[in-house]
Design a protein around this motif. Structure first.
Motif, mmCIF file in Angstrom:
data_model
loop_
_atom_site.group_PDB
_atom_site.id
_atom_site.type_symbol
_atom_site.label_atom_id
_atom_site.label_comp_id
_atom_site.label_asym_id
_atom_site.label_seq_id
_atom_site.Cartn_x
_atom_site.Cartn_y
_atom_site.Cartn_z
ATOM 1 N N LYS A 24 27.992 43.271 42.759
ATOM 2 C CA LYS A 24 26.996 44.292 42.410
ATOM 3 C C LYS A 24 25.631 43.684 42.102
ATOM 4 C CE LYS A 24 29.785 48.182 41.223
ATOM 5 N NZ LYS A 24 29.791 49.395 40.459
ATOM 6 N N ALA A 25 25.597 42.454 41.646
ATOM 7 C CA ALA A 25 24.314 41.789 41.404
ATOM 8 C C ALA A 25 23.578 41.576 42.727
ATOM 9 C CB ALA A 25 24.523 40.464 40.683
ATOM 10 N N ALA A 26 24.321 41.258 43.780
ATOM 11 C CA ALA A 26 23.717 41.018 45.095
ATOM 12 C C ALA A 26 23.528 42.308 45.880
ATOM 13 C CB ALA A 26 24.583 40.048 45.891
ATOM 14 N N LEU A 27 24.414 43.274 45.666
ATOM 15 C CA LEU A 27 24.387 44.549 46.387
ATOM 16 C C LEU A 27 24.444 45.675 45.353
ATOM 17 C CD1 LEU A 27 27.124 43.505 48.971
ATOM 18 C CD2 LEU A 27 24.668 43.602 49.421
ATOM 19 N N PRO A 28 23.318 45.963 44.693
ATOM 20 C CA PRO A 28 23.322 46.884 43.551
ATOM 21 C C PRO A 28 23.876 48.283 43.832
ATOM 22 C CG PRO A 28 21.230 45.730 43.688
ATOM 23 C CD PRO A 28 22.001 45.386 44.929
ATOM 24 N N ASP A 29 23.762 48.754 45.071
ATOM 25 C CA ASP A 29 24.255 50.102 45.377
ATOM 26 C C ASP A 29 25.735 50.113 45.768
ATOM 27 O OD1 ASP A 29 24.031 48.909 47.953
ATOM 28 O OD2 ASP A 29 23.761 50.885 48.859
ATOM 29 N N ALA A 30 26.368 48.954 45.762
ATOM 30 C CA ALA A 30 27.740 48.840 46.271
ATOM 31 C C ALA A 30 28.750 49.603 45.415
ATOM 32 C CB ALA A 30 28.157 47.380 46.354
ATOM 33 N N ARG A 31 29.692 50.217 46.113
ATOM 34 C CA ARG A 31 30.899 50.740 45.474
ATOM 35 C C ARG A 31 31.952 49.667 45.702
ATOM 36 N NH1 ARG A 31 33.167 54.940 48.680
ATOM 37 N NH2 ARG A 31 34.814 53.509 49.172
ATOM 38 N N VAL A 32 32.531 49.161 44.643
ATOM 39 C CA VAL A 32 33.451 48.027 44.727
ATOM 40 C C VAL A 32 34.785 48.411 44.107
ATOM 41 C CG1 VAL A 32 33.814 45.600 44.118
ATOM 42 C CG2 VAL A 32 31.490 46.442 44.512
ATOM 43 N N GLU A 33 35.852 48.201 44.860
ATOM 44 C CA GLU A 33 37.214 48.395 44.343
ATOM 45 C C GLU A 33 37.955 47.082 44.539
ATOM 46 O OE1 GLU A 33 39.042 51.705 46.365
ATOM 47 O OE2 GLU A 33 37.203 52.894 46.210
ATOM 48 N N ILE A 34 38.544 46.571 43.465
ATOM 49 C CA ILE A 34 39.232 45.284 43.533
ATOM 50 C C ILE A 34 40.655 45.435 43.018
ATOM 51 C CG2 ILE A 34 39.249 42.899 42.708
ATOM 52 C CD1 ILE A 34 36.216 43.074 42.590
ATOM 53 N N ARG A 35 41.590 44.834 43.753
ATOM 54 C CA ARG A 35 43.001 44.803 43.332
ATOM 55 C C ARG A 35 43.464 43.358 43.260
ATOM 56 N NH1 ARG A 35 46.766 46.594 46.991
ATOM 57 N NH2 ARG A 35 45.273 46.339 48.658
ATOM 58 N N ASP A 36 44.188 43.022 42.212
ATOM 59 C CA ASP A 36 44.810 41.701 42.085
ATOM 60 C C ASP A 36 46.143 41.785 42.827
ATOM 61 O OD1 ASP A 36 46.038 39.329 41.334
ATOM 62 O OD2 ASP A 36 45.344 39.447 39.261
ATOM 63 N N LEU A 37 46.244 41.084 43.946
ATOM 64 C CA LEU A 37 47.416 41.220 44.818
ATOM 65 C C LEU A 37 48.671 40.557 44.276
ATOM 66 C CD1 LEU A 37 45.705 40.628 48.274
ATOM 67 C CD2 LEU A 37 46.392 42.813 47.261
ATOM 68 N N ALA A 38 48.516 39.456 43.555
ATOM 69 C CA ALA A 38 49.691 38.711 43.108
ATOM 70 C C ALA A 38 49.822 38.648 41.590
ATOM 71 C CB ALA A 38 49.645 37.292 43.689
ATOM 72 N N GLY A 39 48.862 39.222 40.873
ATOM 73 C CA GLY A 39 48.914 39.174 39.413
ATOM 74 C C GLY A 39 48.568 37.811 38.846
ATOM 75 N N ASP A 40 48.002 36.935 39.689
ATOM 76 C CA ASP A 40 47.711 35.571 39.241
ATOM 77 C C ASP A 40 46.220 35.275 39.090
ATOM 78 O OD1 ASP A 40 46.898 35.509 41.872
ATOM 79 O OD2 ASP A 40 48.305 33.943 42.502
ATOM 80 N N GLY A 41 45.365 36.268 39.380
ATOM 81 C CA GLY A 41 43.937 36.054 39.275
ATOM 82 C C GLY A 41 43.361 35.180 40.370
ATOM 83 N N ASP A 42 44.151 34.877 41.382
ATOM 84 C CA ASP A 42 43.701 34.030 42.488
ATOM 85 C C ASP A 42 43.665 34.759 43.826
ATOM 86 O OD1 ASP A 42 43.156 31.640 41.216
ATOM 87 O OD2 ASP A 42 45.144 30.813 41.544
ATOM 88 N N HIS A 43 44.406 35.844 43.939
ATOM 89 C CA HIS A 43 44.547 36.555 45.212
ATOM 90 C C HIS A 43 44.155 38.017 45.026
ATOM 91 C CE1 HIS A 43 47.232 33.085 45.469
ATOM 92 N NE2 HIS A 43 47.011 33.121 46.767
ATOM 93 N N TYR A 44 43.017 38.377 45.603
ATOM 94 C CA TYR A 44 42.491 39.727 45.431
ATOM 95 C C TYR A 44 42.269 40.407 46.780
ATOM 96 C CZ TYR A 44 41.311 38.624 40.567
ATOM 97 O OH TYR A 44 41.362 38.277 39.229
ATOM 98 N N ALA A 45 42.229 41.725 46.724
ATOM 99 C CA ALA A 45 41.771 42.546 47.850
ATOM 100 C C ALA A 45 40.575 43.330 47.327
ATOM 101 C CB ALA A 45 42.864 43.495 48.319
#
Length: 78
Positions: A13-34
């Motif tokens: 959002k800092a780089a793309l202020p108008d962005a709609r962002v949805e994030i999911r943690d895929l593995a519950g480990d904080g390393d793999h996201y969608a």
């Protein structure tokens, strides 16, 4: 050190202020996201260019703090 989903969202959002962002943690480990990122800044850009814009926003975190990010990007519907 794993990266928090809120930190990923804040960087995008800092780089793309108008962005709609949805994030999911895929593995519950904080390393793999969608992430789904929708921004008007993507209009007229190829998918590769859109993804590059998101990776640039993450300021070098990919491959370090952030191991994997499955990205879906789009410009908003007109």
């Amino acid at each position: 050190m794993a990266m928090d989903a809120r930190e990923i969202e804040a960087l995008i959002k800092a780089a793309l202020p108008d962005a709609r962002v949805e994030i999911r943690d895929l593995a519950g480990d904080g390393d793999h996201y969608a992430a789904v990122v929708v921004s008007s800044k993507f209009a007229g850009k190829t998918r590769v260019q859109q993804h590059q814009m998101v990776y640039e926003a993450l300021k070098g975190s990919m491959g370090g703090q952030l191991h994997a990010l499955a990205l879906q990007t789009a410009a908003p519907d007109a």
